[in-house]
Scaffold this motif. Structure first.
Motif, PDB file in Angstrom:
ATOM      1  N   PRO A 251       0.806  -1.235   0.000  1.00  0.00           N
ATOM      2  CA  PRO A 251       0.000   0.000   0.000  1.00  0.00           C
ATOM      3  C   PRO A 251       0.833   1.277   0.000  1.00  0.00           C
ATOM      4  CG  PRO A 251      -0.915  -1.595   1.547  1.00  0.00           C
ATOM      5  CD  PRO A 251       0.384  -2.167   1.072  1.00  0.00           C
ATOM      6  N   TYR A 252       2.000   1.256   0.632  1.00  0.00           N
ATOM      7  CA  TYR A 252       2.846   2.454   0.628  1.00  0.00           C
ATOM      8  C   TYR A 252       3.388   2.729  -0.775  1.00  0.00           C
ATOM      9  CZ  TYR A 252       6.686   5.663   1.542  1.00  0.00           C
ATOM     10  OH  TYR A 252       7.526   6.741   1.502  1.00  0.00           O
ATOM     11  N   LEU A 257       3.339   5.943  -5.877  1.00  0.00           N
ATOM     12  CA  LEU A 257       3.159   6.032  -7.324  1.00  0.00           C
ATOM     13  C   LEU A 257       1.949   6.892  -7.678  1.00  0.00           C
ATOM     14  CD1 LEU A 257       3.991   2.380  -8.449  1.00  0.00           C
ATOM     15  CD2 LEU A 257       5.476   4.377  -8.427  1.00  0.00           C
ATOM     16  N   SER A 258       0.921   6.865  -6.846  1.00  0.00           N
ATOM     17  CA  SER A 258      -0.261   7.676  -7.140  1.00  0.00           C
ATOM     18  C   SER A 258       0.040   9.161  -7.000  1.00  0.00           C
ATOM     19  CB  SER A 258      -1.415   7.297  -6.223  1.00  0.00           C
ATOM     20  OG  SER A 258      -1.245   7.843  -4.919  1.00  0.00           O
ATOM     21  N   SER A 263       2.944   9.555 -16.649  1.00  0.00           N
ATOM     22  CA  SER A 263       3.791   9.630 -17.838  1.00  0.00           C
ATOM     23  C   SER A 263       3.118  10.391 -18.967  1.00  0.00           C
ATOM     24  CB  SER A 263       4.158   8.217 -18.303  1.00  0.00           C
ATOM     25  OG  SER A 263       2.980   7.462 -18.557  1.00  0.00           O
ATOM     26  N   HIS A 264       1.773  10.505 -18.919  1.00  0.00           N
ATOM     27  CA  HIS A 264       1.032  11.240 -19.947  1.00  0.00           C
ATOM     28  C   HIS A 264      -0.151  11.932 -19.267  1.00  0.00           C
ATOM     29  CE1 HIS A 264      -1.493  12.042 -23.479  1.00  0.00           C
ATOM     30  NE2 HIS A 264      -0.367  11.970 -24.180  1.00  0.00           N
ATOM     31  N   GLU A 271      -6.313   7.971  -6.939  1.00  0.00           N
ATOM     32  CA  GLU A 271      -5.527   8.752  -6.005  1.00  0.00           C
ATOM     33  C   GLU A 271      -5.582   8.112  -4.616  1.00  0.00           C
ATOM     34  OE1 GLU A 271      -4.970  13.415  -4.597  1.00  0.00           O
ATOM     35  OE2 GLU A 271      -6.777  12.770  -5.638  1.00  0.00           O
ATOM     36  N   VAL A 272      -4.396   7.946  -4.015  1.00  0.00           N
ATOM     37  CA  VAL A 272      -4.307   7.380  -2.678  1.00  0.00           C
ATOM     38  C   VAL A 272      -3.787   8.467  -1.746  1.00  0.00           C
ATOM     39  CG1 VAL A 272      -3.294   5.598  -1.219  1.00  0.00           C
ATOM     40  CG2 VAL A 272      -3.810   5.102  -3.626  1.00  0.00           C
ATOM     41  N   ILE A 273      -4.609   8.869  -0.788  1.00  0.00           N
ATOM     42  CA  ILE A 273      -4.229   9.906   0.166  1.00  0.00           C
ATOM     43  C   ILE A 273      -3.985   9.247   1.514  1.00  0.00           C
ATOM     44  CG2 ILE A 273      -4.941  12.024   1.332  1.00  0.00           C
ATOM     45  CD1 ILE A 273      -6.652  12.681  -1.100  1.00  0.00           C
TER      46      ILE A 273
END
Length: 322
Positions: A251-252, A257-258, A263-264, A271-273
Motif C-alpha cells: 500500500p505504501y 506512485l499515485s 507519464s502522460h 488517487e491514494v491519500i
C-alpha cells in the motif's frame, strides 16, 4: 541474476539520542536503517526510493564506509567491507565511487578541473604528470566535455557540466560500483535527461553497477533495473522496475506512485491519500511500521511485524495482505 557486486545483509544503523551536556546520557535511538537486505548484480542499477528521512542516504553512507553499521554487513565482490584494512581498504575505496546531489558543493572551487579529476589518479595510482593529463582529457571526452575544460574552474561551468565533471572524477579509477545520491535532483529539468542518458551510456560501455538514491520516480523508472521502496528504515517492497510500476503490491508503494506525475496527461489513476504524518524514527510503531497510515490495515498489522514474502518473480514485499 548477474554476478553479485553489492550485498546488504540485515543492515542496521542506529543513532544515539543524548540529553545533557556534561553528563549526557542516551535517552533513545533513531533507527535510520533497521534490517535492510538486498543484492545488486554486475551491470545493474538498484534504486532506493522513499520519503525524506526513510534511510536511503544513510544506507548509501554505510556502503561508502562514511558510517559504521550498528549491525549487519555489507559485501562488495564477496568481501565484508567492515573488515577491510590497509591495501584491501584502499582497493575497495578505488572500486566504489560516489556522485553526489550538488556538484558545486562536492567540487573544490579553488582547484582547476584538471586537479579535481586527476587527484584520485595521483593519490591512488602515483602516475606521472603526463599520464594524468592524458587520462583527464580522456575522461572529460567520455562525459561529453572538451579537453580544454581541464584548465577552467568549477564556477565557469553550468550545473549540468559540473555534474559531468563529478562523474568524470568518479570514473577516474575505473570503479565497479558507483553510488548515485540524487544525481539529477539539483539540475534543471531540461538537463536531467541528458545526465541520465550519459549515466546509462557509461554503464553500457564500462559495465558499471549503480546504487541510485532518488525520489524522482520518473528518473527511477527510466534507469533502474530493480527498485527497493523504503519506509522508516525498512524495505517494504523490492521488485524489477517495470513490474513495480505496473503492479505495485505494498500500500505504501501504491501511494507513492499515485502521488507521482503520470507519464502522460491523459493517464488516469486512482488517487491514494495517506492520513497522518510519518511517525518519528525515535518511536516507531509496533507491528508493521506503516499500519497507522495504511488504508488497508488489518488487525494483525498493529501487533505483528510482517516478514518479506515472494509475490512474483523476483518481487517481494513485507505486508500481511499477501
Amino acid at each position: 541474476m548477474a554476478e553479485p557486486i553489492l550485498e546488504a545483509r540485515g543492515l542496521q544503523k542506529h543513532f544515539a539520542v543524548r540529553r545533557g551536556v556534561l553528563l549526557s546520557r542516551v535517552v533513545g535511538w533513531v533507527k535510520a536503517v533497521d534490517g535492510v537486505s538486498f543484492t545488486v548484480g554486475r551491470g545493474e542499477t538498484f534504486a532506493l526510493v522513499g520519503e525524506s528521512g526513510c534511510g536511503k542516504t544513510t544506507t548509501a553512507r554505510v556502503i561508502l564506509r562514511l558510517e559504521q553499521p550498528t549491525a549487519g554487513t555489507v559485501l562488495v565482490k564477496g568481501h565484508e567491507i567492515e573488515r577491510l584494512r590497509g591495501r584491501d581498504l584502499q582497493r575497495y575505496r578505488s572500486s566504489v565511487q560516489a556522485v553526489f546531489q550538488d556538484p558545486m558543493s562536492s567540487l573544490n572551487p579553488r582547484k582547476r578541473v584538471r586537479a579535481i579529476v586527476g587527484e584520485p589518479l595521483i593519490v591512488n595510482r602515483a602516475l606521472p604528470r603526463r599520464a594524468v593529463v592524458a587520462r583527464v582529457a580522456e575522461l572529460l571526452e567520455q562525459v561529453g566535455l572538451p579537453p580544454r575544460s581541464a584548465d577552467l574552474f568549477p564556477h565557469e561551468f553550468s550545473g549540468g557540466q559540473r555534474q559531468r565533471i563529478a562523474i568524470a572524477r568518479a570514473l577516474a579509477l575505473n570503479p565497479s560500483l558507483v553510488v548515485l545520491d540524487e544525481p539529477v535532483s539539483a539540475l534543471d529539468v531540461s538537463i536531467r535527461a541528458q545526465i541520465m542518458n550519459l549515466l546509462k551510456d557509461l554503464q553500457a560501455e564500462l559495465g558499471l553497477t549503480y546504487l541510485l538514491i532518488a525520489h524522482d520516480l520518473a528518473t527511477v523508472r527510466y534507469v533502474a533495473t530493480t527498485v527497493g521502496v523504503m519506509y522508516l528504515g525498512r524495505l517494504v517492497e523490492v521488485a524489477p522496475a517495470e513490474d513495480l510500476f505496473i503492479k505495485p503490491r505494498h500500500p505504501y508503494t501504491q501511494a507513492l506512485l499515485s502521488a507521482a506525475l503520470p507519464s502522460h496527461p491523459d493517464v488516469k489513476r486512482e488517487e491514494v491519500i495517506l492520513p497522518g504524518e510519518v511517525p518519528s524514527p525515535l518511536s516507531v510503531p509496533t507491528g508493521c511500521r506503516f499500519h497507522p497510515r495504511c488504508p488497508a490495515a488489518l488487525p494483525v498489522c498493529s501487533d505483528v511485524d510482517p516478514a518479506e514474502r515472494d509475490v512474483g518473480p523476483n518481487h517481494r514485499t513485507a505486508c500481511h495482505l499477501y
